[in-house]
Write a protein that holds these residues in place. Structure first.
Motif, short mmCIF file in Angstrom:
data_model
loop_
_atom_site.label_atom_id
_atom_site.label_comp_id
_atom_site.label_asym_id
_atom_site.label_seq_id
_atom_site.Cartn_x
_atom_site.Cartn_y
_atom_site.Cartn_z
N LEU A 144 -10.18 -3.03 7.05
CA LEU A 144 -9.43 -2.60 8.23
C LEU A 144 -10.27 -2.75 9.49
O LEU A 144 -9.82 -3.27 10.51
N MET A 145 -11.52 -2.30 9.41
CA MET A 145 -12.39 -2.39 10.57
C MET A 145 -12.63 -3.84 10.97
O MET A 145 -12.67 -4.18 12.16
N LEU A 146 -12.82 -4.73 9.97
CA LEU A 146 -13.00 -6.15 10.28
C LEU A 146 -11.80 -6.71 11.04
O LEU A 146 -11.95 -7.43 12.03
N GLN A 147 -10.60 -6.38 10.57
CA GLN A 147 -9.40 -6.88 11.22
C GLN A 147 -9.24 -6.30 12.62
O GLN A 147 -8.84 -7.00 13.56
N MET A 148 -9.53 -5.02 12.77
CA MET A 148 -9.42 -4.40 14.08
C MET A 148 -10.41 -4.98 15.08
O MET A 148 -10.11 -5.15 16.26
N LEU A 149 -11.60 -5.31 14.60
CA LEU A 149 -12.65 -5.82 15.48
C LEU A 149 -12.50 -7.30 15.78
O LEU A 149 -12.79 -7.75 16.89
N PHE A 150 -12.07 -8.07 14.79
CA PHE A 150 -12.18 -9.52 14.90
C PHE A 150 -10.84 -10.28 14.82
O PHE A 150 -10.83 -11.49 15.00
N ASP A 151 -9.74 -9.58 14.58
CA ASP A 151 -8.45 -10.27 14.48
C ASP A 151 -7.37 -9.40 15.12
O ASP A 151 -6.38 -9.05 14.49
N ASP A 152 -7.56 -9.08 16.39
CA ASP A 152 -6.73 -8.08 17.05
C ASP A 152 -6.03 -8.63 18.28
O ASP A 152 -5.61 -7.87 19.16
N ALA A 153 -5.91 -9.96 18.37
CA ALA A 153 -5.31 -10.55 19.56
C ALA A 153 -3.87 -10.09 19.75
O ALA A 153 -3.40 -9.92 20.88
N TYR A 154 -3.14 -9.88 18.62
CA TYR A 154 -1.73 -9.53 18.72
C TYR A 154 -1.52 -8.17 19.40
O TYR A 154 -0.43 -7.86 19.87
N SER A 155 -2.53 -7.32 19.41
CA SER A 155 -2.42 -6.03 20.09
C SER A 155 -3.32 -5.98 21.32
O SER A 155 -3.72 -4.91 21.76
N ASN A 156 -3.64 -7.18 21.83
CA ASN A 156 -4.48 -7.28 23.03
C ASN A 156 -5.82 -6.59 22.84
O ASN A 156 -6.37 -6.02 23.78
N TRP A 157 -6.35 -6.63 21.59
CA TRP A 157 -7.66 -6.10 21.24
C TRP A 157 -7.80 -4.61 21.52
O TRP A 157 -8.88 -4.10 21.80
N GLY A 158 -6.66 -3.90 21.41
CA GLY A 158 -6.69 -2.45 21.62
C GLY A 158 -7.45 -1.71 20.54
O GLY A 158 -8.20 -0.76 20.81
N HIS A 159 -7.27 -2.15 19.29
CA HIS A 159 -8.00 -1.50 18.19
C HIS A 159 -9.49 -1.73 18.32
O HIS A 159 -10.30 -0.85 18.05
N ALA A 160 -9.84 -2.99 18.69
CA ALA A 160 -11.26 -3.32 18.84
C ALA A 160 -11.92 -2.43 19.88
O ALA A 160 -13.08 -2.01 19.72
N MET A 161 -11.21 -2.13 20.95
CA MET A 161 -11.77 -1.26 21.98
C MET A 161 -12.11 0.11 21.42
O MET A 161 -13.16 0.68 21.73
N GLN A 162 -11.23 0.65 20.58
CA GLN A 162 -11.50 1.98 20.02
C GLN A 162 -12.59 1.93 18.95
O GLN A 162 -13.55 2.70 19.00
N ILE A 163 -12.44 0.99 17.99
CA ILE A 163 -13.36 0.96 16.86
C ILE A 163 -14.78 0.63 17.29
O ILE A 163 -15.76 1.17 16.76
N SER A 164 -14.93 -0.27 18.27
CA SER A 164 -16.26 -0.68 18.69
C SER A 164 -16.94 0.36 19.56
O SER A 164 -18.15 0.31 19.77
N GLY A 165 -16.15 1.30 20.14
CA GLY A 165 -16.73 2.31 21.03
C GLY A 165 -16.59 1.96 22.48
O GLY A 165 -16.93 2.77 23.36
N MET A 166 -16.10 0.75 22.80
CA MET A 166 -15.97 0.35 24.20
C MET A 166 -14.91 1.18 24.92
O MET A 166 -14.98 1.37 26.13
N GLU A 167 -13.93 1.69 24.20
CA GLU A 167 -12.90 2.56 24.80
C GLU A 167 -13.51 3.88 25.27
O GLU A 167 -13.06 4.47 26.26
N PHE A 168 -14.56 4.32 24.57
CA PHE A 168 -15.20 5.58 24.90
C PHE A 168 -16.54 5.36 25.62
O PHE A 168 -17.38 6.25 25.65
#
Length: 843
Positions: A434-458
């Protein structure tokens, strides 16, 4: 001023979901195919119900050509699908064979692992020491047996020499008897006064024989001396070779022991390296591509790199931890029920990976896990009522009232894993993917998951409170991060220790252990080289000893033969000297008186009897010596058999040592061997599953392709049937037209051959009968249906017709009749003249 709570709700799909999506896509494709097939069937059915009259031959042929093209395309597709299915089937067979092979290896490795207790290892080492000691003992016994063989060989050589000596004495005694017999014979001849000249000649011949014998004895004496020297030198060579062989044996034993010690040291070092590697390999982390944190346009490319760089590592310990499951609404067991301890375990495991990601990206914020953050995530999971990959806004809002108020709150969700036999390892793998997909295959959600999971959102928020929950309704995994309005309340009970996924220290330990392993491996290589040299030197020394012993045996045999030849030569000399003495005595006795001659004869007879007694004694001694030789040879044979047995015992003992060393190696490397075998087996099983999945997929594709081919063939048959009907109708029409034309031609021919005759309004046939219902047009006669039935002729061919025409011509003339008859006048007159009818002029 009132602070707003920033809420970020995102959704994601991951490995398991992707598989589901793939299945759905496949099902959709199947549905499309079915729709297309149905559509084609409908079209074909419509074509079938169309009447040939509505379809031209050209359009029907075009339909056939088009259908044939479809069949050709579908045939090629079906051929490719069949080939792919055949290939997939072969891959399944190959994969199954590999599974069977690796399973057998794994079973052996498992058995070895079960036996690889320290007690068994120590016992095997002790058995090796005992076996090596036994080898040394057996080698000593073999050396003693070899020495005994040498002793027995010497005894045989001596016994043979004694036999030769005794035989020489027998030969000498026999020669003496013969000489004494000759003396008796000569004395008798002297007494009788016969053969005086022969007696003198015998004396001369005897002298010549003695001279020759003396020369031969000298040659044989020299040869025997040389052979004795050769034996002495060969014995010295054997003594030297024995000393060298013993020294080589001692060296070989020493290097063999050092090799065993070096191997044991390498095994211990390898075990340590394997242990550290196992620890490192059980740590899962996600390596972030360089430039990820500042990526803009190339984020998708970096995502591909990230997916390629990372893969979940199996956790053997986690495989042993089962996760409970209950049945869903359908009665299928598969909904996970984590205990509080398991929720904490998976949350901390995930938090360690997330913190490592933030460290790699150079972010200052870190994940924090507390009892409240666990409760926060658990509340959302337990109270979510929305099914599928959808956020439950109500649960997300209610948690702020039920657990604690969040200032910033974010959630990413994805489909997890479910089933009746799920372990913590399975859940970890699902979370990791799940984390791999959120970080590296998240274009369809405009990389919103990646922002949260990577810590960039916070980014900029020091602490991210984190909890992971699994919905009870559908196993949806939720990553819940928030910053509390009241951190003190969130920290109640203290912050939990998050395990580090940094393997720096382990890597340092591994480097040291690997260096030690390399050093010991080099020492093992040196020890092996030294042992190989020592063993080679031992083999050479033993070969040299064997050669020296063979040379000694050959030298001894040569000496024995030389001694025998010398004794034979001496015996011959003695015999000939005795003959010479007897012959000389006979010559001297020729001039003696009678009494002396008589006395000499008696003396010769007495000497003959004495020599016979000596011969009997020598023969008895030879028999004894021959018996002694036989006994010595039997003892040598027994000693040689004992030596063979002793050498075999050494070989068996050494084989036991080698077997025990192999067993020790298996025991000391049981764990890595097992891991390697387990990995190979797991990979083989995975490959088989993929191969089987491919086979199922290709089989399905093949079935669809074959169905499409059958449908295409059916459509072709239908189109061909339409064309065939058109062609059949066309052929029928052409045949009918041809028949009509032929009939018309035949009718015309018949009509042209059928003559009618007209006079006035009356029409007569060739027999003069009047016919009615016919119409005359352009001198052609048509029946009531319009068929041509004859022609109007002007020549009257029969008398009956003439009379009928004449008769008809006498009737009152009206209208067209006179006109017609007037037109026929000349013809009728001509006909009448031809028939000989008298022409009468009407008055």
């Amino acid at each position: 001023m009132k602070k707003n709570i920033k809420t970020l709700y995102t959704a994601t799909a991951v490995a398991t979901l992707l598989m589901a999506a793939k299945t759905q896509t496949a099902q959709a494709a199947t549905s499309d195919a079915e729709t297309k097939t149905n559509s084609e069937t409908t079209t074909a059915t419509g074509a079938t119900t169309t009447t040939p009259a509505q379809v031209t031959k050209e359009s029907a042929q075009a339909d056939v050509n088009k259908a044939q093209e479809v069949v050709n395309d579908q045939q090629a597709e079906a051929n490719g699908a069949q080939k792919a299915a055949d290939t997939a089937n072969q891959k399944v067979k190959d994969a199954q064979a590999k599974v069977d092979s690796t399973k057998a290896t794994l079973d052996e490795a498992t058995e070895a692992k079960q036996e690889a207790t320290q007690e068994n290892i120590d016992k095997t080492k002790s058995d090796i020491s005992q076996a090596e000691s036994d080898v040394t003992s057996k080698q000593n016994e073999a050396s003693q047996a070899e020495s005994n063989v040498n002793t027995k060989q010497s005894a045989v050589t001596q016994a043979q020499s004694d036999v030769n000596t005794s035989k020489a004495k027998v030969d000498q005694a026999t020669a003496d008897v013969n000489a004494k017999q000759a003396s008796v014979d000569n004395a008798q001849k002297v007494l009788d006064g016969t053969d005086a000249e022969q007696i003198r000649k015998n004396a001369d011949d005897a002298q010549k024989a003695v001279d020759s014998d003396k020369a031969n004895v000298q040659v044989k004496t020299t040869d025997a001396t040389n052979k004795a020297t050769a034996v002495s030198e060969a014995q010295k060579a054997v003594d030297t070779a024995q000393t060298a062989a013993q020294t080589a044996k001692t060296n070989a034993d020493t290097t063999s022991q050092k090799l065993a010690e070096a191997q044991s040291a390498v095994n211990d070092a390898q075990t340590k390296v394997n242990s550290i590697n196992d620890q490192i390999n059980s740590v899962n982390r996600i390596e972030m591509p360089k430039g990820y944190v500042n990526a803009k346009d190339n984020i998708a490319e970096l995502g591909k790199q990230g997916l390629a760089m990372n893969k979940y590592k199996e956790d053997e310990k986690a495989k042993q931890e089962k996760i409970a499951a209950v049945a869903d609404s359908r009665g299928v067991v598969g909904l996970l029920r984590l205990t509080d301890e398991q929720q904490k375990e998976i949350t901390l495991w995930t938090a360690g990976i997330l913190n490592d990601i933030r460290k790699q990206l150079g972010l200052s914020n870190r994940i924090v896990v507390t009892n409240k953050s666990l409760e926060f995530a658990k509340y959302i999971a337990d109270n979510s009522t929305i099914a599928g990959i959808e956020h439950d806004d109500k649960a997300l809002q209610d948690v702020n009232k039920a657990v604690l108020q969040a200032r910033i709150q974010a959630e990413s969700i994805g489909l997890g894993v479910g089933g009746s036999d799920i372990t913590m390892n399975d859940l970890q793998e699902a979370v990791y993917d799940l984390m791999l997909q959120m970080l590296f295959d998240d274009a369809y959600s405009n990389w919103g998951h990646a922002m949260q999971i990577s810590g960039m959102e916070f980014h900029g928020v020091k602490d991210e409170y984190f909890g992971l929950g699994v919905r009870q309704k559908d196993n949806i995994i939720g990553f819940e991060t928030f910053y509390p309005k009241d951190p003190a309340k969130a920290d109640e009970g203290g912050r939990l220790t998050i395990p580090s996924v940094d393997t720096t220290e382990l890597q340092a330990e591994l480097t040291t252990a690997q260096s030690d392993l390399n050093t010991k491996s080099n020492a093992l290589t040196s020890a092996k080289s030294a042992n190989d040299e020592a063993q080679s030197a031992l083999t050479t020394a033993n070969n040299n000893l064997a050669t020296a012993q063979t040379n000694l045996t050959n030298a001894q045999k040569a000496k024995t033969q030389a001694d025998s030849d010398l004794e034979t030569a001496k015996t011959q000399l003695t015999t000939d000297e005795a003959k010479l003495a007897s012959a000389q005595e006979a010559v001297q006795a020729l001039s003696a008186d009678l009494a002396t001659k008589q006395a000499n004869l008696q003396s010769a007879k007495d000497a003959l009897e004495e020599s016979k007694k000596n011969l009997a004694s020598a023969e008895s001694d030879l028999t004894a010596k021959q018996n002694a030789l036989t006994e010595a040879e039997n003892e040598l044979k027994s000693a040689q058999d004992a030596l063979t047995s002793a050498k075999q015992a050494v070989s068996d003992a050494q084989a036991k040592v080698d077997s025990l060393k192999a067993k020790l190696d298996s025991l000391t490397n049981a764990e890595p061997n097992y891991e390697a075998a387990k990995t190979a087996y797991d990979n083989a099983v995975s490959d088989l599953k993929f191969a089987q999945d491919d086979l199922d997929a290709f089989t399905g594709v093949n079935k669809i392709a074959q169905a499409k081919l059958d449908s295409a063939k059916s459509e072709l048959a239908k189109a061909q049937a339409v064309l065939d009907k058109i062609l059949e109708k066309e052929r029928a029409e052409e045949a009918l037209k041809k028949a009509e034309e032929e009939a018309k031609e035949a009718a015309v021919k018949r009509a042209q051959a059928t003559h009618f005759y007209q006079t006035g309004s009356k029409l007569f046939d060739a027999q003069g009968k009047e016919v009615t219902g016919y119409v005359v047009k352009d001198n052609q006669v048509y029946d009531a249906k319009g068929n041509l039935v004859g022609v109007v002729s002007k020549k009257v061919m029969t008398r009956e017709l003439h009379r009928a025409l004449v008769k008809a011509n006498t009737l009152p003339q009206t209208g067209n009749e006179s006109t017609v008859l007037a037109g026929l006048g000349v013809a009728l007159i001509g006909l009448g003249s031809m028939l000989g009818v008298a022409k009468r002029k009407r008055q």
